[in-house]
Enzyme design. Structure first.
Site, PDB file in Angstrom:
ATOM      1  N   PHE A 190      -5.677  20.435 -24.605  1.00  0.00           N
ATOM      2  CA  PHE A 190      -6.391  19.182 -24.822  1.00  0.00           C
ATOM      3  C   PHE A 190      -7.758  19.308 -24.148  1.00  0.00           C
ATOM      4  O   PHE A 190      -7.907  20.060 -23.193  1.00  0.00           O
ATOM      5  CB  PHE A 190      -5.584  18.030 -24.216  1.00  0.00           C
ATOM      6  CG  PHE A 190      -6.203  16.686 -24.481  1.00  0.00           C
ATOM      7  CD1 PHE A 190      -6.098  16.093 -25.718  1.00  0.00           C
ATOM      8  CD2 PHE A 190      -6.903  16.025 -23.481  1.00  0.00           C
ATOM      9  CE1 PHE A 190      -6.680  14.862 -25.960  1.00  0.00           C
ATOM     10  CE2 PHE A 190      -7.492  14.801 -23.717  1.00  0.00           C
ATOM     11  CZ  PHE A 190      -7.381  14.212 -24.965  1.00  0.00           C
ATOM     12  N   ASP A 191      -8.766  18.563 -24.633  1.00  0.00           N
ATOM     13  CA  ASP A 191     -10.128  18.852 -24.137  1.00  0.00           C
ATOM     14  C   ASP A 191     -10.314  18.627 -22.632  1.00  0.00           C
ATOM     15  O   ASP A 191     -10.993  19.406 -21.975  1.00  0.00           O
ATOM     16  CB  ASP A 191     -11.226  18.170 -24.975  1.00  0.00           C
ATOM     17  CG  ASP A 191     -10.983  16.697 -25.224  1.00  0.00           C
ATOM     18  OD1 ASP A 191     -10.102  16.132 -24.558  1.00  0.00           O
ATOM     19  OD2 ASP A 191     -11.680  16.102 -26.061  1.00  0.00           O
TER      20      ASP A 191
ATOM     21  N   ASP B 150       2.367  19.219 -20.851  1.00  0.00           N
ATOM     22  CA  ASP B 150       1.332  18.194 -21.057  1.00  0.00           C
ATOM     23  C   ASP B 150       1.915  17.208 -22.076  1.00  0.00           C
ATOM     24  O   ASP B 150       2.008  17.482 -23.259  1.00  0.00           O
ATOM     25  CB  ASP B 150       0.040  18.844 -21.560  1.00  0.00           C
ATOM     26  CG  ASP B 150      -1.138  17.883 -21.508  1.00  0.00           C
ATOM     27  OD1 ASP B 150      -0.957  16.738 -21.062  1.00  0.00           O
ATOM     28  OD2 ASP B 150      -2.241  18.274 -21.920  1.00  0.00           O
TER      29      ASP B 150
ATOM     30  N   LYS C 162      -0.480   7.086 -24.339  1.00  0.00           N
ATOM     31  CA  LYS C 162      -0.014   7.373 -25.690  1.00  0.00           C
ATOM     32  C   LYS C 162       1.435   6.910 -25.830  1.00  0.00           C
ATOM     33  O   LYS C 162       1.685   5.720 -25.912  1.00  0.00           O
ATOM     34  CB  LYS C 162      -0.193   8.857 -26.022  1.00  0.00           C
ATOM     35  CG  LYS C 162      -1.639   9.243 -26.333  1.00  0.00           C
ATOM     36  CD  LYS C 162      -2.445   9.553 -25.121  1.00  0.00           C
ATOM     37  CE  LYS C 162      -3.775  10.219 -25.445  1.00  0.00           C
ATOM     38  NZ  LYS C 162      -4.173  11.144 -24.400  1.00  0.00           N
TER      39      LYS C 162
ATOM     40  N   HIS D 298     -20.342  15.486 -28.410  1.00  0.00           N
ATOM     41  CA  HIS D 298     -19.919  14.581 -29.490  1.00  0.00           C
ATOM     42  C   HIS D 298     -19.938  13.115 -29.062  1.00  0.00           C
ATOM     43  O   HIS D 298     -20.104  12.233 -29.890  1.00  0.00           O
ATOM     44  CB  HIS D 298     -18.534  14.957 -30.012  1.00  0.00           C
ATOM     45  CG  HIS D 298     -17.474  15.031 -28.959  1.00  0.00           C
ATOM     46  ND1 HIS D 298     -17.467  16.012 -27.986  1.00  0.00           N
ATOM     47  CD2 HIS D 298     -16.407  14.254 -28.708  1.00  0.00           C
ATOM     48  CE1 HIS D 298     -16.440  15.827 -27.194  1.00  0.00           C
ATOM     49  NE2 HIS D 298     -15.776  14.764 -27.599  1.00  0.00           N
TER      50      HIS D 298
ATOM     51  N   ALA E 219       1.704  13.848 -23.305  1.00  0.00           N
ATOM     52  CA  ALA E 219       1.237  12.569 -23.844  1.00  0.00           C
ATOM     53  C   ALA E 219       2.144  12.041 -24.958  1.00  0.00           C
ATOM     54  O   ALA E 219       2.466  10.863 -25.006  1.00  0.00           O
ATOM     55  CB  ALA E 219      -0.195  12.704 -24.354  1.00  0.00           C
TER      56      ALA E 219
ATOM     57  N   TYR F 154       0.833  -1.211   0.000  1.00  0.00           N
ATOM     58  CA  TYR F 154       0.000   0.000   0.000  1.00  0.00           C
ATOM     59  C   TYR F 154       0.865   1.259   0.000  1.00  0.00           C
ATOM     60  O   TYR F 154       0.551   2.246  -0.659  1.00  0.00           O
ATOM     61  CB  TYR F 154      -0.938   0.005   1.207  1.00  0.00           C
ATOM     62  CG  TYR F 154      -2.005   1.068   1.104  1.00  0.00           C
ATOM     63  CD1 TYR F 154      -3.223   0.795   0.497  1.00  0.00           C
ATOM     64  CD2 TYR F 154      -1.776   2.356   1.579  1.00  0.00           C
ATOM     65  CE1 TYR F 154      -4.190   1.770   0.375  1.00  0.00           C
ATOM     66  CE2 TYR F 154      -2.737   3.336   1.458  1.00  0.00           C
ATOM     67  CZ  TYR F 154      -3.952   3.041   0.855  1.00  0.00           C
ATOM     68  OH  TYR F 154      -4.902   4.014   0.735  1.00  0.00           O
TER      69      TYR F 154
HETATM   70  C1  LIG Z   1      -4.911  12.042 -23.730  1.00  0.00           C
HETATM   71  C2  LIG Z   1      -4.451  13.359 -23.285  1.00  0.00           C
HETATM   72  C3  LIG Z   1      -4.831  13.902 -22.048  1.00  0.00           C
HETATM   73  C4  LIG Z   1      -5.805  13.204 -21.105  1.00  0.00           C
HETATM   74  O1  LIG Z   1      -5.325  11.996 -20.720  1.00  0.00           O
HETATM   75  P1  LIG Z   1      -6.252  10.721 -20.413  1.00  0.00           P
HETATM   76  O2  LIG Z   1      -5.250   9.651 -20.184  1.00  0.00           O
HETATM   77  O3  LIG Z   1      -7.117  10.480 -21.609  1.00  0.00           O
HETATM   78  O4  LIG Z   1      -7.035  11.048 -19.194  1.00  0.00           O
HETATM   79  C5  LIG Z   1      -4.324  15.139 -21.691  1.00  0.00           C
HETATM   80  N1  LIG Z   1      -3.504  15.808 -22.512  1.00  0.00           N
HETATM   81  C6  LIG Z   1      -3.126  15.328 -23.709  1.00  0.00           C
HETATM   82  C7  LIG Z   1      -2.207  16.131 -24.554  1.00  0.00           C
HETATM   83  C8  LIG Z   1      -3.589  14.096 -24.143  1.00  0.00           C
HETATM   84  O5  LIG Z   1      -3.232  13.634 -25.346  1.00  0.00           O
END
Ligand SMILES: *Cc1c(COP(=O)(O)O)cnc(C)c1O
Length: 472
Positions: A136-137, A227, A270, A463, A229, A74
């Site tokens: 990112f959204d 950010d 990713k 969407h 990914a 844990y």
């Molecule tokens: C996918 C992504 C996110 C969100 O991550 P999740 O793993 O889908 O929660 C944030 N920023 C970027 C640039 C992303 O490609």
């Protein structure tokens, strides 16, 4: 083997997931039942799934093997230290919190950075603005949920499919600095560098631009969040395109990029190749207080900070995935596969955004000029593509962008794109050829494709669950 014109996939496939072929009549029924929204299709009805590259790719042998090493304690798990040590080596960041995915990191760092700015600089929440090359959204969503206005300061060329540029993901530095001055620096709790810039079509941000953004941020004492990914794809593009880095390894470029930020937030689904996972990391003592506050919030939102949102085995797998995702032969293969797809589509007369990291972005507005933005040409194209060949792609246009919350009017969208997202090491060149052929067929009958009208429009994030009929 460099003298060969086409190098094949740099891996062997050892595990098979069967997919079913369907008839046109079956697909016709399936897409109508799904309300002309590919998000509502069942996976078993999809032949080639290009909805996303997030968590949908193949994993490596070493990642699978690492799962077995998991220490499920844990607190203070050995697997946590394996992950934190790897982060330290790759990015140079001292403190690590594992999260269940990217948005798990966002729900922690965003409120923490806002409260810190309030405490230390007298941030006025009614005037709060955050900046990014493009949010990112989910990053945009969490920022807005916490009361911030979001401002994307991308370059003019970013969304113009007619313009080629090496670094379409770059910040417009003048707009960034003007925006900060206008808002008052105290009202800007963070700047987010999104690498690669997903929304503009997986377009890279240059090292020079990252440096310049960090210099502006330091001038106004604003923390920078990377950010992350697609950090490895971004490093690959930098190596290809930025003279200074031509002889650098992916590892060296990555390390250098992260010197120009304070916090790392990552969706590890990713480039880090895991089906589920994320990271929230902090560079050094200058952000140790933020790390401390994030650890506290992590306990409530994700889990105890040495596992966050992940089990021990998943932390081991992620530690290996971070390294495997940076293999240069692998990145070259992946980027070339996307380029092959884009070139094939262009040769078939389908206009695309210039090739980026993880997807082909088809300009549906140009392919279907008879469908106005309000009837969602890219969504109509997605339906036609599914009907033709069982391929699932995703709309990145007016439907995704949505309405102005104040006026209720459709927000004007810079381009109506259809994203064909390529999962890692999952589909072969034969699949790419099949996709190109499907598009050539769809294009022949493009004039017959009809626009769409809502039969159900959800109030937010429409969407995902909206339903449509063909417009008359
Ligand atoms: C996918 C992504 C996110 C969100 O991550 P999740 O793993 O889908 O929660 C944030 N920023 C970027 C640039 C992303 O490609």
């Amino acid at each position: 083997m460099e003298h060969f014109k086409h190098l094949p996939e740099p891996f062997r496939i050892r595990v098979i997931e069967p997919v079913a072929r369907t008839t046109r009549a079956y697909r016709e029924q399936a897409i109508v039942q799904a309300g002309l929204n590919p998000f509502l299709l069942d996976s078993r009805d999809v032949f080639i799934d290009l909805l996303t590259d997030s968590g949908t790719g193949a994993v490596t042998q070493d990642m699978q093997a690492a799962m077995l090493r998991g220490d499920e304690a844990y607190s203070g798990s050995r697997s946590y230290y394996a992950l934190a040590d790897t982060v330290k080596e790759i990015f140079g960041y001292a403190y690590t919190i594992p999260t269940h995915q990217g948005r798990g990191a966002e729900q922690i760092y965003i409120p923490v950075l806002i409260r810190k700015r309030e405490r230390e600089k007298g941030l006025d929440r009614s005037k709060m603005v955050v900046f990014s090359n493009y949010f990112f959204d989910t990053t945009q969503g969490h920022s807005q949920l916490n009361g911030a206005a979001v401002c994307n300061v991308h370059t003019q060329a970013a969304f113009d499919t007619g313009v080629k540029h090496d670094f379409k993901g770059n910040f417009d530095l003048d707009k960034l600095e003007q925006g900060i001055v206008q808002a008052g620096a105290q009202n800007v709790p963070y700047i987010v560098c999104t690498i690669t810039c997903n929304s503009a079509g997986g377009q890279p941000v240059s090292l020079a631009n990252l440096r310049a953004v960090y210099a502006v941020a330091q001038k106004y004492d604003i923390p920078v969040v990377m950010d992350s990914a697609r950090f490895a794809e971004n490093a690959y593009f930098i190596r290809q395109r930025e003279a200074e880095c031509r002889d650098w390894s992916i590892e060296k470029i990555t390390y250098e990029c992260y010197r120009h930020a304070d916090i790392l937030a990552m969706s590890a689904k990713k480039d880090a190749m895991v089906p589920m996972g994320g990271l929230l990391c902090f560079k050094d003592e200058t952000v140790a207080d933020v790390y401390q506050d994030c650890r506290t919030l992590c306990v409530a939102q994700e889990g105890f900070p040495t596992y966050g949102g992940l089990e021990g085995g998943a932390m081991e797998r992620l530690a290996v995935g971070l390294r495997d995702g940076m293999r240069e032969d692998w990145l070259a293969y992946r980027i070339n596969q996307v380029e092959y797809l884009v070139n094939g589509l262009e040769a078939a007369g389908v206009v695309c955004q210039q090739p980026g990291g993880h997807a082909a972005f088809v300009d549906a507005g140009k392919l279907l000029p008879h469908i106005p933005p309000g009837q969602f040409p890219a969504q109509a194209l997605a339906c036609a593509l599914y009907r033709e060949a069982g391929i699932r792609a995703v709309e990145i246009g007016s439907l995704l962008l949505g309405r102005n919350p104040k006026t209720g009017g459709q927000l004007p969208c810079p381009a109506e794109l259809l994203r064909l997202t390529v999962p890692r090491a999952t589909y072969t060149q034969t699949h790419m050829d099949f996709i190109i052929e499907a598009f050539a067929r769809v294009r022949e009958r493009a004039a017959d494709i009809k626009g769409l009208a809502f039969t159900y429009e959800p109030p937010v994030l429409r969407h995902f669950t909206a339903r449509f009929r063909e417009a008359v």
